[in-house]
Design a protein around this motif. Structure first.
Motif, mmCIF file in Angstrom:
data_model
loop_
_atom_site.group_PDB
_atom_site.id
_atom_site.type_symbol
_atom_site.label_atom_id
_atom_site.label_comp_id
_atom_site.label_asym_id
_atom_site.label_seq_id
_atom_site.Cartn_x
_atom_site.Cartn_y
_atom_site.Cartn_z
ATOM 1 N N VAL A 162 1.760 -13.905 -21.057
ATOM 2 C CA VAL A 162 2.193 -15.539 -20.858
ATOM 3 C C VAL A 162 2.668 -15.914 -22.057
ATOM 4 C CG1 VAL A 162 1.576 -17.866 -20.314
ATOM 5 C CG2 VAL A 162 0.718 -16.040 -18.763
ATOM 6 N N ALA A 163 1.907 -15.710 -23.322
ATOM 7 C CA ALA A 163 2.419 -16.416 -24.368
ATOM 8 C C ALA A 163 3.595 -15.852 -25.050
ATOM 9 C CB ALA A 163 1.642 -16.069 -25.596
ATOM 10 N N ASN A 164 4.097 -14.483 -24.830
ATOM 11 C CA ASN A 164 5.386 -14.006 -25.059
ATOM 12 C C ASN A 164 6.540 -14.416 -24.255
ATOM 13 O OD1 ASN A 164 7.303 -11.514 -24.990
ATOM 14 N ND2 ASN A 164 6.557 -11.538 -26.895
ATOM 15 N N ILE A 165 6.176 -14.609 -22.927
ATOM 16 C CA ILE A 165 7.157 -15.121 -21.915
ATOM 17 C C ILE A 165 7.652 -16.565 -22.182
ATOM 18 C CG2 ILE A 165 7.632 -15.522 -19.371
ATOM 19 C CD1 ILE A 165 5.392 -13.158 -18.888
ATOM 20 N N ASP A 245 -3.061 -9.783 -26.673
ATOM 21 C CA ASP A 245 -2.792 -8.418 -26.182
ATOM 22 C C ASP A 245 -3.793 -7.332 -25.952
ATOM 23 O OD1 ASP A 245 -0.496 -9.242 -27.209
ATOM 24 O OD2 ASP A 245 0.085 -7.986 -28.943
ATOM 25 N N ASP A 246 -5.025 -7.413 -26.754
ATOM 26 C CA ASP A 246 -6.076 -6.621 -26.215
ATOM 27 C C ASP A 246 -6.725 -6.822 -24.856
ATOM 28 O OD1 ASP A 246 -6.211 -5.542 -28.653
ATOM 29 O OD2 ASP A 246 -7.956 -6.796 -29.475
ATOM 30 N N ALA A 247 -6.580 -8.182 -24.568
ATOM 31 C CA ALA A 247 -6.957 -8.349 -22.814
ATOM 32 C C ALA A 247 -5.745 -7.626 -21.978
ATOM 33 C CB ALA A 247 -6.701 -9.986 -22.669
ATOM 34 N N ILE A 248 -4.637 -7.730 -22.198
ATOM 35 C CA ILE A 248 -3.497 -6.905 -21.313
ATOM 36 C C ILE A 248 -3.728 -5.417 -21.507
ATOM 37 C CG2 ILE A 248 -1.076 -6.463 -21.520
ATOM 38 C CD1 ILE A 248 -0.538 -9.359 -22.668
ATOM 39 N N THR A 265 6.493 -8.228 -21.211
ATOM 40 C CA THR A 265 6.419 -8.703 -22.622
ATOM 41 C C THR A 265 7.732 -8.043 -23.431
ATOM 42 O OG1 THR A 265 4.870 -8.832 -24.584
ATOM 43 C CG2 THR A 265 5.059 -6.640 -23.247
ATOM 44 N N ALA A 266 7.951 -8.666 -24.585
ATOM 45 C CA ALA A 266 9.063 -8.369 -25.356
ATOM 46 C C ALA A 266 8.134 -7.784 -26.665
ATOM 47 C CB ALA A 266 9.885 -9.337 -25.636
ATOM 48 N N ASP A 267 6.933 -8.215 -26.789
ATOM 49 C CA ASP A 267 6.315 -7.685 -27.916
ATOM 50 C C ASP A 267 6.438 -6.061 -28.141
ATOM 51 O OD1 ASP A 267 3.873 -6.710 -29.587
ATOM 52 O OD2 ASP A 267 4.026 -8.979 -29.978
ATOM 53 N N ARG A 268 6.942 -5.658 -29.356
ATOM 54 C CA ARG A 268 7.070 -4.172 -29.707
ATOM 55 C C ARG A 268 5.952 -3.310 -29.683
ATOM 56 N NH1 ARG A 268 11.271 -2.396 -33.763
ATOM 57 N NH2 ARG A 268 12.761 -3.759 -32.369
ATOM 58 N N ALA A 269 4.865 -4.031 -30.390
ATOM 59 C CA ALA A 269 3.796 -3.296 -30.658
ATOM 60 C C ALA A 269 2.869 -3.189 -29.335
ATOM 61 C CB ALA A 269 2.990 -3.969 -31.754
ATOM 62 N N LEU A 270 2.793 -4.191 -28.462
ATOM 63 C CA LEU A 270 2.422 -4.080 -27.357
ATOM 64 C C LEU A 270 3.077 -3.139 -26.323
ATOM 65 C CD1 LEU A 270 0.128 -5.186 -25.412
ATOM 66 C CD2 LEU A 270 1.397 -7.376 -24.776
ATOM 67 N N ARG A 271 4.154 -3.292 -26.274
ATOM 68 C CA ARG A 271 4.943 -2.330 -25.282
ATOM 69 C C ARG A 271 4.384 -0.780 -25.703
ATOM 70 N NH1 ARG A 271 10.119 -5.043 -23.052
ATOM 71 N NH2 ARG A 271 10.901 -2.898 -22.902
ATOM 72 N N GLU A 272 4.212 -0.552 -27.128
ATOM 73 C CA GLU A 272 3.886 0.794 -27.312
ATOM 74 C C GLU A 272 2.417 1.105 -27.058
ATOM 75 O OE1 GLU A 272 4.641 0.950 -31.534
ATOM 76 O OE2 GLU A 272 6.798 1.219 -31.380
ATOM 77 N N ARG A 273 1.581 0.101 -27.189
ATOM 78 C CA ARG A 273 0.426 0.477 -26.666
ATOM 79 C C ARG A 273 0.094 0.589 -25.245
ATOM 80 N NH1 ARG A 273 -3.382 -4.327 -28.919
ATOM 81 N NH2 ARG A 273 -5.194 -3.077 -28.105
ATOM 82 N N THR A 275 2.733 1.626 -22.896
ATOM 83 C CA THR A 275 3.209 2.825 -22.339
ATOM 84 C C THR A 275 2.460 4.031 -22.760
ATOM 85 O OG1 THR A 275 4.600 2.621 -24.475
ATOM 86 C CG2 THR A 275 5.548 1.557 -22.396
ATOM 87 N N ALA A 276 1.771 3.961 -23.742
ATOM 88 C CA ALA A 276 1.070 4.986 -24.197
ATOM 89 C C ALA A 276 -0.303 5.276 -23.211
ATOM 90 C CB ALA A 276 0.393 4.969 -25.435
ATOM 91 N N LEU A 277 -0.453 4.172 -22.332
ATOM 92 C CA LEU A 277 -1.283 4.253 -21.505
ATOM 93 C C LEU A 277 -0.924 4.573 -19.887
ATOM 94 C CD1 LEU A 277 -3.756 1.464 -22.129
ATOM 95 C CD2 LEU A 277 -4.214 3.716 -22.476
ATOM 96 N N GLY A 278 0.503 4.726 -19.886
ATOM 97 C CA GLY A 278 1.071 5.139 -18.631
ATOM 98 C C GLY A 278 1.762 3.879 -17.899
ATOM 99 N N ALA A 279 1.740 2.667 -18.547
ATOM 100 C CA ALA A 279 2.397 1.424 -17.874
ATOM 101 C C ALA A 279 3.896 1.509 -18.126
ATOM 102 C CB ALA A 279 1.771 0.174 -18.485
ATOM 103 N N LEU A 280 4.515 0.762 -17.265
ATOM 104 C CA LEU A 280 5.903 0.610 -17.284
ATOM 105 C C LEU A 280 6.191 -0.798 -18.193
ATOM 106 C CD1 LEU A 280 7.224 1.294 -13.798
ATOM 107 C CD2 LEU A 280 7.518 2.715 -15.773
ATOM 108 N N VAL A 281 7.221 -1.382 -18.670
ATOM 109 C CA VAL A 281 7.421 -2.395 -19.270
ATOM 110 C C VAL A 281 8.747 -3.183 -18.866
ATOM 111 C CG1 VAL A 281 5.933 -2.032 -21.235
ATOM 112 C CG2 VAL A 281 8.274 -1.356 -21.494
ATOM 113 N N ALA A 282 8.970 -4.590 -18.838
ATOM 114 C CA ALA A 282 9.953 -5.233 -18.669
ATOM 115 C C ALA A 282 10.035 -6.490 -19.599
ATOM 116 C CB ALA A 282 10.171 -5.636 -17.270
ATOM 117 N N GLY A 283 11.249 -6.775 -19.912
ATOM 118 C CA GLY A 283 10.971 -8.161 -20.834
ATOM 119 C C GLY A 283 10.926 -9.433 -19.906
ATOM 120 N N PRO A 284 10.756 -10.532 -20.747
ATOM 121 C CA PRO A 284 10.556 -11.759 -19.993
ATOM 122 C C PRO A 284 11.819 -12.067 -19.039
ATOM 123 C CG PRO A 284 9.559 -11.899 -22.351
ATOM 124 C CD PRO A 284 10.512 -10.662 -22.307
#
Length: 291
Positions: A162-165, A245-248, A265-273, A275-284
Protein backbone atom coordinates in the motif's frame (compact mmCIF):
# COMPACT_ATOMS: atom_id res chain seq x y z
CA UNK A 1 -36.86 -13.16 -18.71
CA UNK A 2 -37.85 -16.55 -17.36
CA UNK A 3 -36.29 -19.71 -16.05
CA UNK A 4 -35.11 -22.02 -18.84
CA UNK A 5 -35.62 -19.37 -21.53
CA UNK A 6 -32.12 -20.23 -22.74
CA UNK A 7 -33.00 -23.82 -23.63
CA UNK A 8 -32.67 -24.44 -27.34
CA UNK A 9 -30.10 -24.92 -30.08
CA UNK A 10 -27.86 -22.15 -31.42
CA UNK A 11 -25.55 -21.98 -34.40
CA UNK A 12 -22.12 -20.37 -33.97
CA UNK A 13 -20.02 -18.57 -36.58
CA UNK A 14 -18.02 -21.77 -37.11
CA UNK A 15 -21.13 -23.58 -38.25
CA UNK A 16 -21.42 -25.74 -35.12
CA UNK A 17 -24.66 -26.44 -33.29
CA UNK A 18 -24.61 -25.80 -29.53
CA UNK A 19 -27.13 -26.13 -26.71
CA UNK A 20 -28.02 -22.74 -25.22
CA UNK A 21 -29.66 -19.85 -27.05
CA UNK A 22 -27.78 -17.34 -24.85
CA UNK A 23 -24.62 -19.41 -24.54
CA UNK A 24 -23.76 -21.94 -21.88
CA UNK A 25 -21.75 -22.22 -18.69
CA UNK A 26 -20.25 -24.88 -16.44
CA UNK A 27 -18.49 -25.15 -13.10
CA UNK A 28 -14.94 -26.46 -12.94
CA UNK A 29 -14.64 -27.30 -9.24
CA UNK A 30 -11.06 -27.86 -8.10
CA UNK A 31 -9.54 -29.03 -4.83
CA UNK A 32 -5.81 -29.30 -4.17
CA UNK A 33 -4.59 -32.09 -1.92
CA UNK A 34 -1.71 -31.48 0.50
CA UNK A 35 0.81 -32.75 -2.06
CA UNK A 36 -0.35 -29.99 -4.42
CA UNK A 37 -2.23 -32.20 -6.89
CA UNK A 38 -5.44 -30.55 -8.18
CA UNK A 39 -8.52 -32.75 -8.43
CA UNK A 40 -11.46 -31.62 -10.55
CA UNK A 41 -15.09 -32.70 -10.41
CA UNK A 42 -16.21 -34.29 -13.69
CA UNK A 43 -19.67 -35.35 -14.80
CA UNK A 44 -20.31 -38.39 -17.00
CA UNK A 45 -23.13 -37.44 -19.31
CA UNK A 46 -26.16 -39.68 -19.78
CA UNK A 47 -26.37 -41.57 -23.06
CA UNK A 48 -29.35 -39.54 -24.35
CA UNK A 49 -27.65 -36.12 -23.94
CA UNK A 50 -25.54 -34.33 -26.56
CA UNK A 51 -22.25 -36.31 -26.71
CA UNK A 52 -23.67 -38.76 -24.20
CA UNK A 53 -21.23 -41.06 -22.44
CA UNK A 54 -18.43 -38.47 -22.37
CA UNK A 55 -16.99 -36.66 -19.35
CA UNK A 56 -17.41 -32.91 -18.93
CA UNK A 57 -18.46 -30.36 -16.32
CA UNK A 58 -21.78 -29.83 -14.54
CA UNK A 59 -23.35 -27.09 -16.63
CA UNK A 60 -25.83 -26.11 -19.29
CA UNK A 61 -27.63 -23.32 -21.07
CA UNK A 62 -27.64 -19.81 -19.65
CA UNK A 63 -30.94 -18.07 -19.04
CA UNK A 64 -31.26 -14.59 -20.51
CA UNK A 65 -31.01 -12.86 -17.10
CA UNK A 66 -27.97 -14.81 -15.85
CA UNK A 67 -24.26 -14.15 -15.82
CA UNK A 68 -21.76 -17.00 -16.07
CA UNK A 69 -21.31 -17.40 -12.31
CA UNK A 70 -24.99 -17.44 -11.34
CA UNK A 71 -25.74 -19.82 -14.20
CA UNK A 72 -22.93 -22.23 -13.32
CA UNK A 73 -23.92 -22.32 -9.65
CA UNK A 74 -27.56 -22.92 -10.58
CA UNK A 75 -26.55 -25.82 -12.81
CA UNK A 76 -24.54 -27.35 -9.95
CA UNK A 77 -27.55 -27.14 -7.66
CA UNK A 78 -29.74 -28.77 -10.32
CA UNK A 79 -27.36 -31.55 -11.35
CA UNK A 80 -25.59 -32.49 -8.10
CA UNK A 81 -26.37 -32.73 -4.41
CA UNK A 82 -23.75 -30.09 -3.58
CA UNK A 83 -24.25 -26.77 -1.81
CA UNK A 84 -22.79 -23.88 -3.78
CA UNK A 85 -21.76 -22.22 -0.50
CA UNK A 86 -18.80 -24.62 -0.50
CA UNK A 87 -17.14 -23.00 -3.54
CA UNK A 88 -15.07 -19.83 -3.99
CA UNK A 89 -14.98 -18.54 -7.56
CA UNK A 90 -11.40 -17.88 -8.71
CA UNK A 91 -11.71 -17.28 -12.45
CA UNK A 92 -13.72 -17.39 -15.68
CA UNK A 93 -12.49 -18.82 -18.99
CA UNK A 94 -14.46 -18.00 -22.16
CA UNK A 95 -14.44 -20.31 -25.18
CA UNK A 96 -15.80 -17.94 -27.84
CA UNK A 97 -17.07 -19.56 -31.03
CA UNK A 98 -18.36 -16.34 -32.56
CA UNK A 99 -21.95 -15.50 -31.64
CA UNK A 100 -21.97 -18.30 -29.05
CA UNK A 101 -19.67 -19.03 -26.12
CA UNK A 102 -19.17 -21.47 -23.29
CA UNK A 103 -18.00 -19.84 -20.07
CA UNK A 104 -16.15 -22.07 -17.61
CA UNK A 105 -16.32 -20.84 -14.01
CA UNK A 106 -13.30 -22.12 -12.09
CA UNK A 107 -14.06 -22.45 -8.38
CA UNK A 108 -12.06 -23.63 -5.40
CA UNK A 109 -13.90 -26.34 -3.45
CA UNK A 110 -13.72 -26.74 0.32
CA UNK A 111 -12.72 -30.40 -0.18
CA UNK A 112 -13.37 -33.37 -2.42
CA UNK A 113 -17.05 -33.10 -1.63
CA UNK A 114 -19.44 -36.04 -1.85
CA UNK A 115 -21.27 -35.56 -5.13
CA UNK A 116 -24.00 -37.62 -6.79
CA UNK A 117 -26.28 -37.07 -9.81
CA UNK A 118 -29.42 -35.13 -8.87
CA UNK A 119 -31.23 -35.58 -12.20
CA UNK A 120 -31.11 -37.70 -15.32
CA UNK A 121 -28.53 -35.61 -17.18
CA UNK A 122 -25.58 -37.49 -15.68
CA UNK A 123 -24.82 -41.04 -14.60
CA UNK A 124 -21.73 -40.33 -12.49
CA UNK A 125 -19.83 -37.53 -10.78
CA UNK A 126 -16.22 -38.12 -9.86
CA UNK A 127 -13.16 -36.25 -8.58
CA UNK A 128 -10.33 -36.87 -11.04
CA UNK A 129 -6.66 -35.93 -10.66
CA UNK A 130 -5.81 -33.21 -13.16
CA UNK A 131 -3.04 -35.33 -14.64
CA UNK A 132 -5.58 -38.05 -15.51
CA UNK A 133 -8.31 -35.90 -17.07
CA UNK A 134 -6.98 -36.05 -20.64
CA UNK A 135 -6.98 -39.87 -20.58
CA UNK A 136 -10.79 -39.99 -20.23
CA UNK A 137 -13.28 -39.82 -23.13
CA UNK A 138 -14.06 -36.11 -22.88
CA UNK A 139 -16.84 -34.01 -24.37
CA UNK A 140 -15.26 -32.42 -27.49
CA UNK A 141 -15.75 -28.86 -26.24
CA UNK A 142 -14.25 -29.62 -22.86
CA UNK A 143 -11.38 -31.51 -24.50
CA UNK A 144 -10.54 -28.43 -26.60
CA UNK A 145 -10.59 -26.14 -23.55
CA UNK A 146 -8.80 -28.41 -21.08
CA UNK A 147 -5.21 -27.52 -22.16
CA UNK A 148 -6.00 -23.86 -21.40
CA UNK A 149 -7.91 -24.63 -18.19
CA UNK A 150 -5.27 -26.93 -16.67
CA UNK A 151 -2.71 -24.12 -16.04
CA UNK A 152 -5.43 -21.93 -14.47
CA UNK A 153 -6.38 -24.28 -11.64
CA UNK A 154 -4.14 -22.59 -9.07
CA UNK A 155 -5.87 -19.72 -7.21
CA UNK A 156 -4.35 -16.25 -7.22
CA UNK A 157 -3.33 -14.25 -4.13
CA UNK A 158 -2.81 -10.53 -4.69
CA UNK A 159 -0.51 -8.87 -2.12
CA UNK A 160 -0.57 -5.06 -2.13
CA UNK A 161 2.31 -2.85 -1.00
CA UNK A 162 0.00 0.00 0.00
CA UNK A 163 2.74 2.49 0.87
CA UNK A 164 4.36 2.06 -2.54
CA UNK A 165 1.07 2.10 -4.47
CA UNK A 166 -0.14 5.31 -2.84
CA UNK A 167 3.28 6.89 -3.19
CA UNK A 168 2.97 6.44 -6.95
CA UNK A 169 -0.09 8.72 -6.96
CA UNK A 170 1.17 12.30 -7.28
CA UNK A 171 -2.22 13.70 -6.24
CA UNK A 172 -2.24 11.83 -2.91
CA UNK A 173 -1.55 13.73 0.31
CA UNK A 174 0.41 10.65 1.42
CA UNK A 175 2.83 12.61 3.57
CA UNK A 176 0.08 14.66 5.26
CA UNK A 177 -2.64 12.08 5.95
CA UNK A 178 -1.49 8.52 5.35
CA UNK A 179 -4.51 6.96 7.05
CA UNK A 180 -6.94 8.80 4.78
CA UNK A 181 -4.93 7.92 1.68
CA UNK A 182 -4.76 4.25 2.69
CA UNK A 183 -8.47 4.13 3.48
CA UNK A 184 -9.27 5.58 0.06
CA UNK A 185 -7.23 2.85 -1.61
CA UNK A 186 -8.89 0.16 0.50
CA UNK A 187 -12.32 1.35 -0.58
CA UNK A 188 -11.24 1.35 -4.23
CA UNK A 189 -9.68 -2.11 -4.06
CA UNK A 190 -12.57 -3.80 -2.30
CA UNK A 191 -14.73 -4.23 -5.45
CA UNK A 192 -11.91 -6.18 -7.12
CA UNK A 193 -12.43 -8.94 -4.55
CA UNK A 194 -15.99 -9.52 -5.80
CA UNK A 195 -15.93 -8.22 -9.39
CA UNK A 196 -12.51 -9.58 -10.33
CA UNK A 197 -9.54 -8.28 -12.30
CA UNK A 198 -10.26 -6.98 -15.78
CA UNK A 199 -6.63 -7.19 -16.93
CA UNK A 200 -4.57 -10.36 -16.67
CA UNK A 201 -1.03 -9.62 -15.44
CA UNK A 202 1.98 -11.02 -17.23
CA UNK A 203 2.88 -14.56 -16.23
CA UNK A 204 -0.66 -15.79 -15.59
CA UNK A 205 -2.91 -17.93 -17.82
CA UNK A 206 -5.24 -15.79 -19.90
CA UNK A 207 -8.70 -15.75 -18.30
CA UNK A 208 -11.58 -13.42 -19.00
CA UNK A 209 -11.48 -12.56 -15.30
CA UNK A 210 -9.46 -13.55 -12.24
CA UNK A 211 -11.01 -13.37 -8.76
CA UNK A 212 -8.03 -13.21 -6.40
CA UNK A 213 -7.79 -13.37 -2.66
CA UNK A 214 -6.41 -9.92 -1.77
CA UNK A 215 -3.98 -9.22 1.07
CA UNK A 216 -3.48 -5.52 1.85
CA UNK A 217 -0.34 -4.68 3.85
CA UNK A 218 -0.38 -1.48 5.91
CA UNK A 219 2.39 0.02 8.00
CA UNK A 220 3.01 2.99 10.25
CA UNK A 221 0.44 5.80 10.32
CA UNK A 222 -1.62 4.11 7.60
CA UNK A 223 -2.45 1.22 9.93
CA UNK A 224 -5.44 3.05 11.43
CA UNK A 225 -7.19 2.53 8.08
CA UNK A 226 -7.53 -1.16 8.93
CA UNK A 227 -11.14 -2.04 9.72
CA UNK A 228 -11.63 -5.83 9.87
CA UNK A 229 -15.41 -5.43 9.84
CA UNK A 230 -15.32 -3.74 6.44
CA UNK A 231 -13.73 -6.60 4.54
CA UNK A 232 -15.06 -9.91 3.27
CA UNK A 233 -13.52 -13.33 2.92
CA UNK A 234 -11.66 -12.36 -0.26
CA UNK A 235 -9.94 -9.34 1.23
CA UNK A 236 -7.82 -9.21 4.38
CA UNK A 237 -5.66 -6.53 5.97
CA UNK A 238 -2.23 -7.18 7.48
CA UNK A 239 -0.81 -4.51 9.78
CA UNK A 240 2.99 -4.69 9.83
CA UNK A 241 4.53 -4.65 13.29
CA UNK A 242 7.72 -3.24 11.79
CA UNK A 243 8.85 -3.16 8.19
CA UNK A 244 6.09 -3.30 5.61
CA UNK A 245 8.46 -5.03 3.20
CA UNK A 246 9.12 -7.77 5.76
CA UNK A 247 5.37 -8.25 6.25
CA UNK A 248 4.90 -8.61 2.48
CA UNK A 249 7.69 -11.17 2.23
CA UNK A 250 6.09 -13.10 5.11
CA UNK A 251 2.72 -13.05 3.34
CA UNK A 252 4.40 -14.59 0.28
CA UNK A 253 6.03 -17.26 2.44
CA UNK A 254 2.69 -18.13 4.06
CA UNK A 255 0.92 -18.92 0.80
CA UNK A 256 -0.26 -22.46 0.18
CA UNK A 257 2.10 -24.44 -2.07
CA UNK A 258 -0.41 -24.48 -4.95
CA UNK A 259 -1.32 -20.78 -4.81
CA UNK A 260 0.08 -18.19 -7.20
CA UNK A 261 1.12 -14.92 -5.58
CA UNK A 262 1.28 -11.56 -7.34
CA UNK A 263 2.88 -8.70 -5.40
CA UNK A 264 2.01 -5.17 -6.50
CA UNK A 265 4.96 -2.87 -5.86
CA UNK A 266 7.53 -0.78 -7.71
CA UNK A 267 10.16 -1.18 -4.99
CA UNK A 268 13.13 -2.85 -6.69
CA UNK A 269 14.58 -4.47 -3.58
CA UNK A 270 11.21 -5.87 -2.54
CA UNK A 271 10.57 -7.19 -6.04
CA UNK A 272 13.86 -9.08 -5.90
CA UNK A 273 12.98 -10.57 -2.50
CA UNK A 274 9.55 -11.84 -3.50
CA UNK A 275 10.51 -13.12 -6.97
CA UNK A 276 13.23 -15.16 -5.27
CA UNK A 277 10.37 -16.87 -3.41
CA UNK A 278 8.49 -17.61 -6.65
CA UNK A 279 6.05 -14.68 -6.63
CA UNK A 280 5.07 -12.65 -9.68
CA UNK A 281 5.23 -8.86 -9.58
CA UNK A 282 3.32 -5.99 -11.16
CA UNK A 283 3.69 -2.25 -10.84
CA UNK A 284 1.21 0.09 -9.12
CA UNK A 285 -0.02 1.45 -12.46
CA UNK A 286 -1.30 -2.01 -13.45
CA UNK A 287 -3.50 -2.01 -10.34
CA UNK A 288 -4.58 1.63 -10.44
CA UNK A 289 -5.74 1.28 -14.05
CA UNK A 290 -8.37 -1.22 -12.85
CA UNK A 291 -9.82 0.87 -10.03
Amino acid sequence: MAAKDGDGWALCARGHQHWGIHGATGLLAVHHTLDGMPYVLLQKRSWWTHHGGTWALPGGALDSHEDAISGALREVREETVLSTDLFRVQGIYVDDHGGWSFQTVIAEAAGMLDAAPANGESVDLRWVAADEVASKPLHPGFADSWPKLRPALSPLVLVLDVANIIGSRPEELWWKDRARAANRLLNEVQPLATEGLRETPDGLPELARWFPRIVVVLEGAAAVAADPEAHGTNLSVVVANGSGDDAIVQAVRERKPWERVLVVTADRALRERVTALGALVAGPRWLLNQL
